[in-house]
Design a protein around this motif. Sequence first.
Motif, PDB file in Angstrom:
ATOM      1  N   ASP A  78    -126.464  71.663  79.731  1.00  0.00           N
ATOM      2  CA  ASP A  78    -125.128  71.576  79.136  1.00  0.00           C
ATOM      3  C   ASP A  78    -125.129  71.956  77.663  1.00  0.00           C
ATOM      4  N   SER A  79    -126.326  72.131  77.087  1.00  0.00           N
ATOM      5  CA  SER A  79    -126.407  72.446  75.665  1.00  0.00           C
ATOM      6  C   SER A  79    -127.670  73.260  75.381  1.00  0.00           C
ATOM      7  N   ILE A  80    -127.531  74.236  74.465  1.00  0.00           N
ATOM      8  CA  ILE A  80    -128.708  74.982  74.012  1.00  0.00           C
ATOM      9  C   ILE A  80    -129.083  74.562  72.580  1.00  0.00           C
ATOM     10  N   GLN A  81    -128.537  73.436  72.124  1.00  0.00           N
ATOM     11  CA  GLN A  81    -128.817  73.004  70.753  1.00  0.00           C
ATOM     12  C   GLN A  81    -130.318  72.800  70.505  1.00  0.00           C
ATOM     13  N   PRO A  82    -131.068  72.212  71.455  1.00  0.00           N
ATOM     14  CA  PRO A  82    -132.515  72.087  71.212  1.00  0.00           C
ATOM     15  C   PRO A  82    -133.197  73.439  70.979  1.00  0.00           C
ATOM     16  N   LEU A  83    -132.705  74.472  71.645  1.00  0.00           N
ATOM     17  CA  LEU A  83    -133.259  75.806  71.426  1.00  0.00           C
ATOM     18  C   LEU A  83    -132.849  76.342  70.065  1.00  0.00           C
ATOM     19  N   LEU A  84    -131.589  76.105  69.680  1.00  0.00           N
ATOM     20  CA  LEU A  84    -131.120  76.541  68.358  1.00  0.00           C
ATOM     21  C   LEU A  84    -131.877  75.830  67.233  1.00  0.00           C
ATOM     22  N   ASP A  85    -132.368  74.644  67.528  1.00  0.00           N
ATOM     23  CA  ASP A  85    -133.105  73.867  66.520  1.00  0.00           C
ATOM     24  C   ASP A  85    -134.581  74.261  66.426  1.00  0.00           C
ATOM     25  N   GLY A  86    -134.939  75.364  67.041  1.00  0.00           N
ATOM     26  CA  GLY A  86    -136.315  75.841  66.917  1.00  0.00           C
ATOM     27  C   GLY A  86    -137.063  75.916  68.226  1.00  0.00           C
ATOM     28  N   GLY A  87    -136.351  75.791  69.351  1.00  0.00           N
ATOM     29  CA  GLY A  87    -137.025  75.738  70.639  1.00  0.00           C
ATOM     30  C   GLY A  87    -137.242  77.072  71.316  1.00  0.00           C
ATOM     31  N   PHE A  88    -136.749  78.191  70.732  1.00  0.00           N
ATOM     32  CA  PHE A  88    -136.935  79.496  71.351  1.00  0.00           C
ATOM     33  C   PHE A  88    -138.363  79.996  71.168  1.00  0.00           C
ATOM     34  N   TYR A  89    -138.726  80.958  71.995  1.00  0.00           N
ATOM     35  CA  TYR A  89    -140.018  81.633  71.890  1.00  0.00           C
ATOM     36  C   TYR A  89    -140.165  82.247  70.497  1.00  0.00           C
ATOM     37  N   LYS A  90    -141.366  82.166  69.918  1.00  0.00           N
ATOM     38  CA  LYS A  90    -141.620  82.677  68.571  1.00  0.00           C
ATOM     39  C   LYS A  90    -142.542  83.900  68.621  1.00  0.00           C
ATOM     40  N   GLU A  91    -142.215  84.877  67.787  1.00  0.00           N
ATOM     41  CA  GLU A  91    -143.063  86.059  67.643  1.00  0.00           C
ATOM     42  C   GLU A  91    -142.883  86.615  66.239  1.00  0.00           C
ATOM     43  N   ASP A  92    -143.968  86.818  65.525  1.00  0.00           N
ATOM     44  CA  ASP A  92    -143.957  87.373  64.166  1.00  0.00           C
ATOM     45  C   ASP A  92    -143.041  86.585  63.236  1.00  0.00           C
ATOM     46  N   GLY A  93    -143.023  85.267  63.407  1.00  0.00           N
ATOM     47  CA  GLY A  93    -142.226  84.427  62.529  1.00  0.00           C
ATOM     48  C   GLY A  93    -140.765  84.336  62.885  1.00  0.00           C
ATOM     49  N   PHE A  94    -140.316  85.044  63.920  1.00  0.00           N
ATOM     50  CA  PHE A  94    -138.929  85.019  64.359  1.00  0.00           C
ATOM     51  C   PHE A  94    -138.822  84.308  65.703  1.00  0.00           C
ATOM     52  N   SER A  95    -137.701  83.652  65.897  1.00  0.00           N
ATOM     53  CA  SER A  95    -137.355  83.203  67.244  1.00  0.00           C
ATOM     54  C   SER A  95    -136.808  84.410  67.999  1.00  0.00           C
ATOM     55  N   VAL A  96    -137.165  84.510  69.266  1.00  0.00           N
ATOM     56  CA  VAL A  96    -136.724  85.645  70.095  1.00  0.00           C
ATOM     57  C   VAL A  96    -136.200  85.105  71.412  1.00  0.00           C
ATOM     58  N   THR A  97    -135.060  85.624  71.837  1.00  0.00           N
ATOM     59  CA  THR A  97    -134.517  85.237  73.141  1.00  0.00           C
ATOM     60  C   THR A  97    -133.849  86.441  73.779  1.00  0.00           C
ATOM     61  N   ALA A  98    -133.446  86.280  75.012  1.00  0.00           N
ATOM     62  CA  ALA A  98    -132.643  87.281  75.710  1.00  0.00           C
ATOM     63  C   ALA A  98    -131.414  86.585  76.256  1.00  0.00           C
TER      64      ALA A  98
END
Length: 695
Positions: free
Chosen positions: A193-213
């Motif tokens: 119901d929420s992607i807030q945990p991902l927005l708070d740093g939970g996305f995959y990391k590569e070269d210092g960036f969060s990356v998603t599709a």
Amino acid sequence: MGEQCGCLLNRQIEVPFRGPAQAKVIFWGESPGIEEMTKTPPKCFIGKSGKELSKRIMGIALEEESAFFGNSARCRIDKDQLSQKQVNSILASCRENMEITFKSIQPKLIVALGAIALQQIMKKKGITKHRGKFIWSPEFDCYVLPTWHPAYVLRNRAEEENFIRDFNSIQSFINSGYTVPSASSQFTWKEVDSIQPLLDGGFYKEDGFSVTAIDTETQGLFWYQENSIILSYSVAASKTEGHQIYLYEMAEDDEPAEFELDIIKGSDVFLYRVKKSLNFDQKVTELRRLCRRQDIKKYFMNQKYDSHRLRSLGIEQINNANLDIAVAAHVLSNRFLYASLTELLEYFTQIPSHKEMLGKKDKEDMLMTSYNHRDLVSEYASFDAVATLLVGLELKKQLLKDPQSMQYFAQFAQPVETEFLYELEKNGILIDVGRIEEVITEIVHNMGKLNKKVKRLCPEAVLEKHGDFKLTKRSAITDALFSYVQEGEMIDIGYGIEPPKLSTKTRMPSTDKETFKQILDSNAPSKAKRLIRAHTKWYIYSGLISRYLSNIEANLSPNNRIHPSYTTTATVSGRTGAKNPSIQNFPARSDVAKLIRKLIIAPPGRQLINVDFSMAELRWIAHVAQEQTMKNIFLDDGDMHLTTGLAFSGKKIDNLSKAEIKKIRQSAKACNFGLSYGMGAMGLKNYAYQSYNVK
């Protein structure tokens, strides 16, 4: 010596198969090389190709002694000296040996090395299409994995990574107990119901960036139609986990509905009551934040399409949209035309597709499918996002290996596709709907006049044989124009023209566009030429209704606009293509074209203008090639087509009339454009003749 098999190679040295009779994996090639034949005793896969194969087998920790090796033909096939028909004959003679071998060993996997091996084992063609995909063989009761032949990889090192991926798939197959790993065994998913945990740093990391599709699921394919809405979106939390977020869903009978949709299925219309999902506003707000975040890279499979869908939620801004994987794949290789996610996933990652989870009818009615199979749709959608991320990461690696391709992608291909063409699609083209019926009436009237004209120009014997025939009846036109032999009988009841060419299938006189053009340029009777012109024009009018007007009506939006889907990934050259409708194929010149073009109008207070770049392709070529002669022509405000035409003709411009200058300039376009787009000799010849009447 293979003296007993009776094929074309029956006097050559046979190279026997090798390996244990209990082998679980068979590597099957095309035919022996010279080194294999000259070794004493002969042995398959010992030359350069064999060493490349051994290296890959060692790389997946498979004991080479435990595998079986053989070739589709045990004698050497020299493809440079044999026709395809002869190769097929050899393979047919050799197949029995292969059948006996496979059925005796009963392997779990056969690796088909190259096109000939694929043809021999599976009776399939198209190694590029099938490469890297596990195919079940009912004949041999096992899986077959087509891949490149090692010799091809040695000649084309750009394919080495794909070759390695295929061997990694072999390893996964063995490690999975000789079964094909499923997509669901490699991904995890969850509905949230929420992607807030991902927005708070939970996305995959590569070269210092969060990356998603990001991916969207919709009811209906066409974003501009009233009964088409976005149902949900999914994001890739990592390379193995996707999250699905529902926005709209089916309302129960006792629940209030946000709106209703009329869904057409065949001849039936169903009324769907739709409600917002729980926490709708929060979900859209979080999605908007994700799209605006500069510190999160975003990959899309088709960013234009998803952008249209997000706009319906009030989301116009997508920052750091880093990669459209369809565009990136096309930049790397023009084999990827209108590429699907399945095709890219299997090619670049060797992970099997998950698309079979839902059938065609399920996808056509995602609202009902989500209602009946919510978890299945969530799993399917989550995998879409993860698959997009995985392909995107691999594509990025490959683009970075070639700075020029990366520059072209980042500075041209991606922005053109996702910004410029997106705006073209969004704005659409205004259609004067009130005049459609008027145009159809005019077309039908003109077709009627041409129908009568064709009949008047047909010899009497043709009318007696065929009666009041429809102009789609090719046999009547054939009889009117040609004298020819059919089943041993001479047919000569028309103008008696000798057919320029015969159909390869029917051996009847060809009536295609090229044939008609040759007759018009010949000394054929004038009435026959008039018949061809009238018949051709009738066909053009017929196409206006069946191909163009019907497509305009089928793709109208509620505001009377068409919104063609444009892309640079539809053509080998990277030129823009369009569909739904294919407006770039609409007639451009002639009186017939005007009937269609007058339906395209400007809104009140606006005007349509016709703008064209002057020889843009040739200017680009002059710059990239640093061709000084061409550059000087453009710097002097010259005309490249006229300069080329004058050079061909040997004429001086001072001695030519305006009509002659126009003709010379037009004839030069065949060379300038044909060669620019890489045409071969025969292609250039046909293009020059068909498009510019240059022989």
